[in-house]
Design a protein around this motif. Structure first.
Motif, PDB file in Angstrom:
ATOM      1  N   UNK A  68      -7.183  -9.808  -4.107  1.00 53.36           N
ATOM      2  CA  UNK A  68      -6.209 -10.544  -4.916  1.00 53.36           C
ATOM      3  C   UNK A  68      -5.196  -9.647  -5.619  1.00 53.36           C
ATOM      4  N   UNK A  69      -5.451  -8.344  -5.683  1.00 51.74           N
ATOM      5  CA  UNK A  69      -4.515  -7.453  -6.371  1.00 51.74           C
ATOM      6  C   UNK A  69      -4.836  -6.009  -6.030  1.00 51.74           C
ATOM      7  N   UNK A  70      -3.871  -5.146  -6.347  1.00 46.31           N
ATOM      8  CA  UNK A  70      -4.055  -3.701  -6.215  1.00 46.31           C
ATOM      9  C   UNK A  70      -3.380  -3.041  -7.410  1.00 46.31           C
ATOM     10  N   UNK A  71      -3.954  -1.907  -7.845  1.00 45.06           N
ATOM     11  CA  UNK A  71      -3.418  -1.182  -9.004  1.00 45.06           C
ATOM     12  C   UNK A  71      -3.372   0.307  -8.692  1.00 45.06           C
ATOM     13  N   UNK A  80       0.778  -7.410  -2.691  1.00 49.45           N
ATOM     14  CA  UNK A  80       0.149  -7.657  -1.401  1.00 49.45           C
ATOM     15  C   UNK A  80       1.196  -8.342  -0.530  1.00 49.45           C
ATOM     16  N   UNK A  81       1.602  -7.669   0.526  1.00 52.14           N
ATOM     17  CA  UNK A  81       2.688  -8.147   1.382  1.00 52.14           C
ATOM     18  C   UNK A  81       2.212  -8.406   2.798  1.00 52.14           C
ATOM     19  N   UNK A  82       2.973  -9.249   3.473  1.00 49.36           N
ATOM     20  CA  UNK A  82       2.856  -9.412   4.915  1.00 49.36           C
ATOM     21  C   UNK A  82       4.262  -9.602   5.456  1.00 49.36           C
ATOM     22  N   UNK A  83       4.390  -9.712   6.754  1.00 52.61           N
ATOM     23  CA  UNK A  83       5.686  -9.947   7.380  1.00 52.61           C
ATOM     24  C   UNK A  83       5.739 -11.378   7.896  1.00 52.61           C
ATOM     25  N   UNK A 135      -6.732   1.142  -6.769  1.00 46.57           N
ATOM     26  CA  UNK A 135      -7.823   0.231  -7.109  1.00 46.57           C
ATOM     27  C   UNK A 135      -7.546  -1.106  -6.453  1.00 46.57           C
ATOM     28  N   UNK A 136      -8.506  -1.597  -5.680  1.00 48.10           N
ATOM     29  CA  UNK A 136      -8.399  -2.902  -5.045  1.00 48.10           C
ATOM     30  C   UNK A 136      -9.226  -3.895  -5.846  1.00 48.10           C
ATOM     31  N   UNK A 137      -8.665  -5.077  -6.081  1.00 48.15           N
ATOM     32  CA  UNK A 137      -9.334  -6.098  -6.884  1.00 48.15           C
ATOM     33  C   UNK A 137      -9.660  -7.294  -5.981  1.00 48.15           C
ATOM     34  N   UNK A 141     -16.127  -9.243  -4.953  1.00 51.40           N
ATOM     35  CA  UNK A 141     -16.638  -7.870  -4.937  1.00 51.40           C
ATOM     36  C   UNK A 141     -16.196  -7.070  -6.163  1.00 51.40           C
ATOM     37  N   UNK A 142     -15.256  -7.613  -6.949  1.00 51.32           N
ATOM     38  CA  UNK A 142     -14.776  -6.888  -8.122  1.00 51.32           C
ATOM     39  C   UNK A 142     -13.778  -5.824  -7.729  1.00 51.32           C
ATOM     40  N   UNK A 143     -13.835  -4.681  -8.384  1.00 51.03           N
ATOM     41  CA  UNK A 143     -12.882  -3.606  -8.127  1.00 51.03           C
ATOM     42  C   UNK A 143     -13.507  -2.498  -7.297  1.00 51.03           C
ATOM     43  N   UNK A 144     -12.714  -1.990  -6.362  1.00 52.70           N
ATOM     44  CA  UNK A 144     -13.093  -0.815  -5.591  1.00 52.70           C
ATOM     45  C   UNK A 144     -12.025   0.236  -5.861  1.00 52.70           C
ATOM     46  N   UNK A 145     -12.460   1.396  -6.346  1.00 57.39           N
ATOM     47  CA  UNK A 145     -11.537   2.485  -6.674  1.00 57.39           C
ATOM     48  C   UNK A 145     -11.551   3.484  -5.527  1.00 57.39           C
ATOM     49  N   UNK A 146     -10.360   3.805  -5.020  1.00 58.39           N
ATOM     50  CA  UNK A 146     -10.213   4.701  -3.881  1.00 58.39           C
ATOM     51  C   UNK A 146      -9.335   5.889  -4.214  1.00 58.39           C
ATOM     52  N   UNK A 147      -9.480   6.942  -3.458  1.00 61.28           N
ATOM     53  CA  UNK A 147      -8.488   8.004  -3.372  1.00 61.28           C
ATOM     54  C   UNK A 147      -7.968   7.919  -1.951  1.00 61.28           C
ATOM     55  N   UNK A 148      -6.682   7.616  -1.816  1.00 60.03           N
ATOM     56  CA  UNK A 148      -6.074   7.374  -0.515  1.00 60.03           C
ATOM     57  C   UNK A 148      -5.228   8.587  -0.129  1.00 60.03           C
ATOM     58  N   UNK A 149      -5.416   9.080   1.068  1.00 60.32           N
ATOM     59  CA  UNK A 149      -4.645  10.215   1.549  1.00 60.32           C
ATOM     60  C   UNK A 149      -3.273   9.754   2.018  1.00 60.32           C
ATOM     61  N   UNK A 150      -2.248  10.482   1.603  1.00 55.68           N
ATOM     62  CA  UNK A 150      -0.888  10.215   2.076  1.00 55.68           C
ATOM     63  C   UNK A 150      -0.748  10.880   3.435  1.00 55.68           C
ATOM     64  N   UNK A 151      -0.342  10.097   4.416  1.00 58.71           N
ATOM     65  CA  UNK A 151      -0.152  10.593   5.779  1.00 58.71           C
ATOM     66  C   UNK A 151       1.161  10.030   6.305  1.00 58.71           C
ATOM     67  N   UNK A 152       2.251  10.734   6.036  1.00 61.77           N
ATOM     68  CA  UNK A 152       3.578  10.265   6.435  1.00 61.77           C
ATOM     69  C   UNK A 152       3.876  10.495   7.911  1.00 61.77           C
TER      70      UNK A 152
END
Length: 160
Positions: A68-71, A80-83, A135-137, A141-152
């Motif tokens: 439902x959200x991201x922080x 949260x987007x789609x095309x 952080x994904x909400x 499941x509540x919140x899941x905290x991540x460290x996301x790698x930037x891969x351009x």
């Protein structure tokens, strides 16, 4: 008669199984039974004010859930987007207020050209190889905290 101990063999087999699992499923972060797999972020250029995050959600529970959200502190707003293809055949990004449904026992892929977490108003450049907090909400499941790698440089995968 000489006895052969199976304990070392068993330990070796467990290690091989664990390594195989990592290569098969990639890095994974869990909260209960919701898993986030293959997460990465990218920006279109070093001076970009927007970026996006992509990953696969695996709902291992018997209950439907919803992202439902991201922080994150890397951007002013996360959406949260789609095309959506309009009547003229032009793709437009659409903010989904209700988020993304992840059915019980199913996977949901956020990928380039489809569903994604939009990072708007970047506070700093998304530098290739760095990790950013996300952080994904979820409804259940509540919140899941991540460290996301930037891969351009990553190319879109054709299938998950």
């Amino acid at each position: 008669m000489k006895r052969i101990s199976l304990i070392p063999f068993s330990i070796v087999m467990l290690i091989i199984l664990a390594i195989s699992w990592v290569f098969a499923y990639g890095p994974c972060t869990r909260s209960g039974e919701m898993a986030v797999v293959d997460a990465y972020a990218r920006a279109s250029s070093p001076s970009a004010k927007t970026g996006a995050a992509f990953f696969v959600l695996k709902n291992g529970t018997q209950k439907n859930d919803r992202l439902i959200a991201a922080k994150s502190d890397v951007a002013h707003h996360l959406m949260l987007h789609t095309h959506k293809i309009d009547a003229n055949g032009v793709a437009q990004m659409v903010h989904l207020m209700e988020g993304f449904a992840i059915e019980a026992g199913a996977e949901f892929a956020l990928k380039r050209g489809g569903a994604h977490v939009m990072l708007m108003g970047l506070q700093r450049p998304l530098v290739d190889g760095q990790k950013i907090p996300l952080t994904l909400v979820f409804e259940n499941a509540g919140e899941i905290i991540l460290e996301v790698t930037v891969d351009n440089n990553r190319k879109a995968k054709h299938a998950h």
